[in-house]
Scaffold this active site. Structure first.
Site, PDB file in Angstrom:
ATOM      1  N   THR A 286       0.844  -1.202   0.000  1.00 28.28           N
ATOM      2  CA  THR A 286       0.000   0.000   0.000  1.00 28.28           C
ATOM      3  C   THR A 286       0.878   1.250   0.000  1.00 28.28           C
ATOM      4  O   THR A 286       2.069   1.185   0.285  1.00 28.28           O
ATOM      5  CB  THR A 286      -0.892   0.049   1.263  1.00 28.28           C
ATOM      6  OG1 THR A 286      -0.059   0.113   2.425  1.00 28.28           O
ATOM      7  CG2 THR A 286      -1.785  -1.168   1.349  1.00 28.28           C
ATOM      8  N   ASP A 287       0.280   2.390  -0.314  1.00 24.39           N
ATOM      9  CA  ASP A 287       0.978   3.664  -0.199  1.00 24.39           C
ATOM     10  C   ASP A 287       0.149   4.590   0.685  1.00 24.39           C
ATOM     11  O   ASP A 287      -0.891   4.205   1.204  1.00 24.39           O
ATOM     12  CB  ASP A 287       1.249   4.277  -1.584  1.00 24.39           C
ATOM     13  CG  ASP A 287      -0.026   4.528  -2.380  1.00 24.39           C
ATOM     14  OD1 ASP A 287      -1.055   4.875  -1.770  1.00 24.39           O
ATOM     15  OD2 ASP A 287       0.015   4.387  -3.604  1.00 24.39           O
ATOM     16  N   MET A 288       0.619   5.816   0.873  1.00 25.41           N
ATOM     17  CA  MET A 288      -0.028   6.725   1.806  1.00 25.41           C
ATOM     18  C   MET A 288      -1.439   7.148   1.363  1.00 25.41           C
ATOM     19  O   MET A 288      -2.173   7.748   2.149  1.00 25.41           O
ATOM     20  CB  MET A 288       0.836   7.965   2.035  1.00 25.41           C
ATOM     21  CG  MET A 288       1.015   8.820   0.814  1.00 25.41           C
ATOM     22  SD  MET A 288       2.178  10.199   1.086  1.00 25.41           S
ATOM     23  CE  MET A 288       1.187  11.338   2.030  1.00 25.41           C
TER      24      MET A 288
END
Lengths: 152, 152, 152, 152
Positions: free
Chosen positions: A16-18
């Site tokens: 995942t990313d931010m």
């Protein structure tokens, strides 16, 4: 002769990313993993042309449409179809669909393609395209267009 | 108003794979890094729609042609061009060229595209496309086709 | 003879996770990147023992303390110190500090260590530890404990 | 109450590096994936403190010993043991062993540890350590030292 295959994967935290969704670069890794599992399921050799005479399969084109995001913990089917087999290259189409309680959802959330070229390494270590080996030809078959095409 | 920008990067050990070349998924990360540096250079806000009212820029399409491999330690210019600005979406073209002793080599070793969509998050956390903010429109300009197009 | 070195990096979008901070696995990649730049700055060869007789440097131990998170866009100094040079192994200590408007902040936000072993590949492709080459010994020097030690 | 758990993974092409082995940073990702699967298997919530009042689990320490490399296609058991439960922190020990034709090999090829801290986010978005929730305490149990300790 086989023309499609699938794997199931769950989105991991590190993927995942931010923005809270799977980072788009990881779809390309999942496509490659699905391809690897497909080739392995056919009993075909998977090497990286380290051995003399061995072939490798670098990607010459990669693309993906992202229609809806995947999130941490989502369970996803990645299905690969053999789109085209040429003399030295193969194109695969990939479809990503969510599995909810073991049931495949109808929507294709992402749709990708990879074109790979069969290469050997010359004396200088340079990659040279070479015809696809007979064992690959004997086991892979093109999928009908109706199998992988969609309207979008 | 600006239509192109570039960064310089060196291929890291962790970015290579057992074929001895940069793994293809990393080209997509480099494109995004170049885009980030571009947007930052214009003084535009870079958020991930965590703050209420903030916009984010998920990718809806990504593609790349790989013409020649990159290897550990190669120094590379990644140049981004604004290909198209639509109401809610922007397309960027990227070119990868090697720098040898500080001199840019003429061959484009990889050529990619990313299409990003401007979104906000609705009350349920779902992404909704929204018109590109005025500050982005004021600073970005489409590059002429001749700048980024090539024959291949 | 040199005992420390540093690089500056900015946290990229792809390096964040859904918690909004740099994913912890990336600190290890940054340490390796800093080590690579260090070795390169000394004019020492960097290979992965592909060539006959060449040496490689696999990691035998890696660790990191994470004291405060790094976020998207943070600019960070990664400083490496040569902690110890043994017959076949080298240990490095790494400190991560934020750069705010070009000024180094005093707090060490993360502190890591990598121990690498010098290896060659035997006839079967198995890694075998080997004494550190003379050119490495001639250029690297252990940093005084006071340089890299802290109280925490 | 449970004190250990395991997952099985196969080394993917994208996880290798030019030395032909799994890049060391990926061991840390595998540990986290094993932890995630463990927590999920217990029916415990896995969030990233996005929701008000939700807890997250940033890592404060990570380490790993690498004793023998993993290669593309290797099938590996990653086994996690609960080493210690403190007021606000948990430590896990991880062991990596190869599976050859479905049979677990005796050698531990890598051995890692992660220490995670239970946090919530304060009004300013800063992480604050908080006692481990009761549902975690009710389901997790420390493994006996004999289970995870080895001589090396």
């Amino acid at each position: 002769m086989v023309s499609e295959f699938s794997i199931t994967r769950t989105v991991e935290f590190a993927e995942t990313d931010m923005a809270g969704i799977m980072h788009f670069s990881n779809y390309f890794r999942w496509m490659e993993s699905c391809e690897t599992a497909f080739i392995r399921s056919l009993g075909l050799p998977l090497t990286a042309f380290a051995a003399p005479g061995a072939v490798g399969w670098p990607r010459v084109n990669a693309k993906c449409d992202f229609r809806a995001p995947l999130r941490f913990g989502d369970t996803v089917e990645v299905r690969v179809y053999v789109k085209e087999i040429r003399t030295r290259a193969i194109s695969f189409v990939y479809q990503f669909r969510k599995l909810t309680k073991g049931k495949l959802e109808p929507d294709v959330l992402a749709r990708g393609e990879l074109t790979i070229v069969c290469v050997t390494t010359d004396a200088k270590g340079k990659m040279v395209a070479t015809p696809i080996p007979a064992d690959y030809r004997a086991k892979l078959r093109m999928a009908p267009k109706s199998a992988w095409q969609d309207e979008d």
